[in-house]
Design a protein around this motif. Structure first.
Motif, short mmCIF file in Angstrom:
data_model
loop_
_atom_site.label_atom_id
_atom_site.label_comp_id
_atom_site.label_asym_id
_atom_site.label_seq_id
_atom_site.Cartn_x
_atom_site.Cartn_y
_atom_site.Cartn_z
N PRO A 76 0.82 -1.23 0.00
CA PRO A 76 0.00 0.00 0.00
C PRO A 76 0.85 1.27 0.00
N VAL A 77 1.98 1.23 0.71
CA VAL A 77 2.89 2.39 0.72
C VAL A 77 3.45 2.64 -0.66
N VAL A 113 -7.35 -8.20 1.38
CA VAL A 113 -7.85 -8.15 0.00
C VAL A 113 -8.73 -6.91 -0.18
N PHE A 114 -9.60 -6.65 0.80
CA PHE A 114 -10.48 -5.49 0.71
C PHE A 114 -9.65 -4.21 0.66
N GLY A 115 -8.64 -4.10 1.54
CA GLY A 115 -7.82 -2.90 1.58
C GLY A 115 -7.13 -2.64 0.25
N LEU A 116 -6.60 -3.69 -0.38
CA LEU A 116 -5.93 -3.53 -1.67
C LEU A 116 -6.90 -3.09 -2.75
N ARG A 117 -8.07 -3.73 -2.78
CA ARG A 117 -9.06 -3.36 -3.81
C ARG A 117 -9.64 -1.97 -3.57
N LEU A 118 -9.82 -1.62 -2.31
CA LEU A 118 -10.32 -0.28 -2.00
C LEU A 118 -9.31 0.77 -2.44
N ALA A 140 -17.94 -4.55 -6.36
CA ALA A 140 -17.27 -5.84 -6.17
C ALA A 140 -16.40 -5.88 -4.92
N LEU A 141 -16.34 -4.79 -4.16
CA LEU A 141 -15.52 -4.80 -2.95
C LEU A 141 -16.05 -5.86 -1.98
N PRO A 142 -15.21 -6.77 -1.52
CA PRO A 142 -15.67 -7.88 -0.69
C PRO A 142 -15.84 -7.47 0.77
N ASP A 187 -4.97 3.94 7.13
CA ASP A 187 -4.95 5.14 6.32
C ASP A 187 -5.85 5.04 5.09
N VAL A 188 -5.88 3.87 4.44
CA VAL A 188 -6.68 3.72 3.23
C VAL A 188 -8.16 3.82 3.57
#
Length: 548
Positions: A76-77, A113-118, A140-142, A187-188
């Motif tokens: 994410p960084v 997975v949610f954090g990455l897709r968000l 589609a966010l899980p 943070d996301v």
């Protein structure tokens, strides 16, 4: 190398990011060791806020050797740094790849997975070519029944819906759902919640936004997370400006700009700049606005949606300077961009109202009326009171006569309902002018005088000057603004003085009013001068019985 890394961790704990980076860079120059890849990742994370390009190089060099857990921390960084280096497509691809890898691992972590897709969805919101399809990614966010994830998805939906055919009630329901709870420790996720705050402001729910921000501020009072503090400062600036509390808008706006600027290339910088510039203009501090405008970097930020807000703020400056052609050029570009970004909503930016005023000043009456009526149709469909009140006023100024009077009467009521004191003052001044033109001289003067009083209450120097000029043209003698005594105190100065008289320290006053200690000092110094005293011990006799 070990001693330098330990020193870097101590510096990081103290919040000294530059020293942290310096220690880690020195450690990197030491003889190679088995921990070099981990050191590169640590250095990249430390560099990310102020040196995103260097962070990208160092994190990328370490990525292939990191464990799965370590990758989850740095991806994410890295994606954020790539975005701020104007490499959003690469960031989105990285996040998508990591999410697929996690899902295929057999033991996927739903929150990761949610954090990455968000984060991918948030990055694509900044891309004009991908924004139209971002809603599919949001659907589609899980969320998986997790309340925090559901709230983050609702926040993104609120921002998307605000720019598409929707009504304010629907968008506000998404935003309320998003903000119904504490800020997450991520943070996301917090960045997504910021969209919910903006959406609620765009729906003209100003008092509700202020209450939510008070709650969040209380919950995060001892939290140093930059994302949480940025969200609160952003919300306070936007809500305070729209409600007409210019000192609070300036205080929060400067805080917001400082926090946003700590992250080099942050696309929120133009939005924060716009917030400060609008408040400075209304407060009659034009000389402070020009240097701030010079901070904007078109080559870095010109392609993000937040730049449109800076264009609108610059157009306001040009209107105030009498450069109507320059203002109109900026505003028409605002309209083109808002349409391209699917954000053409007067609740977000009332560019047509301002463009109509520019056209009218240039003698283009038909074009002014056409834009004013277009925005009124949008505002009626949106259904938010402040937005509708502004649009009604613009139509009234364009058409005048009996129709103008009726629309202004409705405008004043709607703006009072919305708690938009500054815009209510503006409508009152115009309403008084039209009443006078209709032959109601006394009522016209009384109405315009009410507008002047509200403008003074807001600290809107430019509007107050306009109101005085109108009153003089209507044959009235405007009351002078008091310069000494309790009546000369602004609302913020009075509240700070009352709390000081009760024995609260500057820190306690700042916490109570949700402002900085420096602002408290400024309010008290100004208040002491107006009251003719030299210190807080003399406050109690003067303010006895004053409400806080």
């Amino acid at each position: 190398m070990g001693a330098l890394r330990a020193a870097a961790r101590l510096a990081a704990a103290r919040g000294d990011s530059e020293r942290t980076v310096a220690y880690l860079r020195r450690a990197l120059r030491e003889p190679p060791s088995s921990g070099r890849e981990i050191l590169l990742a640590e250095l990249g994370r430390a560099e990310a806020p102020a040196h995103p390009a260097a962070a990208v190089r160092h994190v990328c060099a370490s990525l292939s050797t990191l464990t799965a857990a370590a990758r989850l921390e740095v991806v994410p960084v890295l994606a954020d740094a790539l975005e701020r280096c104007q490499r959003g497509c690469q960031a989105a691809e990285l996040l998508d790849r990591e999410a697929r890898s996690l899902t295929a691992s057999g033991r996927p972590r739903e929150d990761a997975v949610f954090g990455l897709r968000l984060q991918r969805v948030l990055i694509e919101l900044e891309d004009v070519n991908k924004r139209p399809w971002t809603g599919e990614g949001t659907a589609a966010l899980p969320a998986g029944g997790d309340r925090t994830r559901e709230r983050a998805a609702a926040a993104v939906r609120s921002a998307l819906a605000a720019g598409r055919p929707a009504d304010a009630a629907t968008v506000a329901s998404y935003a309320r759902d998003a903000l119904d709870g504490p800020l997450p420790q991520d943070d996301v996720l917090t960045r997504a919640m910021g969209l919910g705050v903006l959406s609620l402001v765009w729906c003209d729910q100003l008092a509700e936004t202020a209450r939510i921000l008070d709650r969040l501020s209380e919950q995060t009072r001892w939290c140093d997370a930059a994302a949480a503090q940025t969200l609160i400062a952003m919300g306070r600036c936007e809500a305070a400006y729209r409600s007409g509390d210019l000192p609070a808008a300036l205080d929060a706006g400067r805080r917001w700009l400082d926090l946003a600027s700590a992250f080099h290339g942050n696309p929120m910088i133009p939005l924060a700049l716009a917030g400060v510039l609008r408040a400075l203009l209304e407060a009659g501090r034009r000389e402070e606005a020009e240097p701030l405008l010079a901070l904007a970097e078109h080559e870095r930020y010109g392609d993000v949606w937040q730049w449109t807000h800076l264009l609108e703020a610059r157009a306001r400056m040009r209107l105030a300077d009498g450069d109507h052609s320059g203002a109109l050029e900026d505003l028409l570009e605002c309209g083109r961009r808002q349409t391209a970004w699917q954000m053409d909503n007067p609740g977000i930016l009332p560019w047509r109202s301002l463009a109509a005023l520019a056209h009218r000043a240039l003698g283009h009456s038909d074009l002014a009326a056409g834009l004013a009526h277009q925005e009124l149709e949008q505002a009626e469909a949106w259904g938010a009171p402040r937005t509708l009140g502004i649009s009604l006023r613009t139509v009234a100024v364009a058409v005048r006569g009996r129709e103008g009077l009726k629309r202004l009467e409705t405008s004043v009521g709607l703006l009072a309902e919305a708690g938009a004191t500054l815009e209510q003052a503006r409508s009152l001044v115009e309403y008084g002018t039209l009443r006078f033109e209709a032959g109601h001289a006394r009522l016209g003067r009384e109405t315009a005088r009410r507008g002047l009083d509200l403008a003074r209450q807001c600290g809107a120097v430019g509007l107050a000057d306009l109101a005085r000029e109108r009153l003089q043209a209507l044959g009235a003698r405007p009351r002078r603004t008091p310069t000494a005594g309790i009546s000369a105190l602004t609302d913020r100065e009075r509240r700070a003085a009352v709390l000081a008289a009760r024995g609260l320290t500057n820190r306690e006053i700042a916490d109570t009013l949700f402002i900085t200690q420096r602002t408290v000092e400024n309010h008290l110094t100004s208040g002491f001068r107006k009251l003719g005293i030299t210190g807080r011990r003399e406050l109690a006799p003067l303010l006895d019985g004053e409400p806080s």
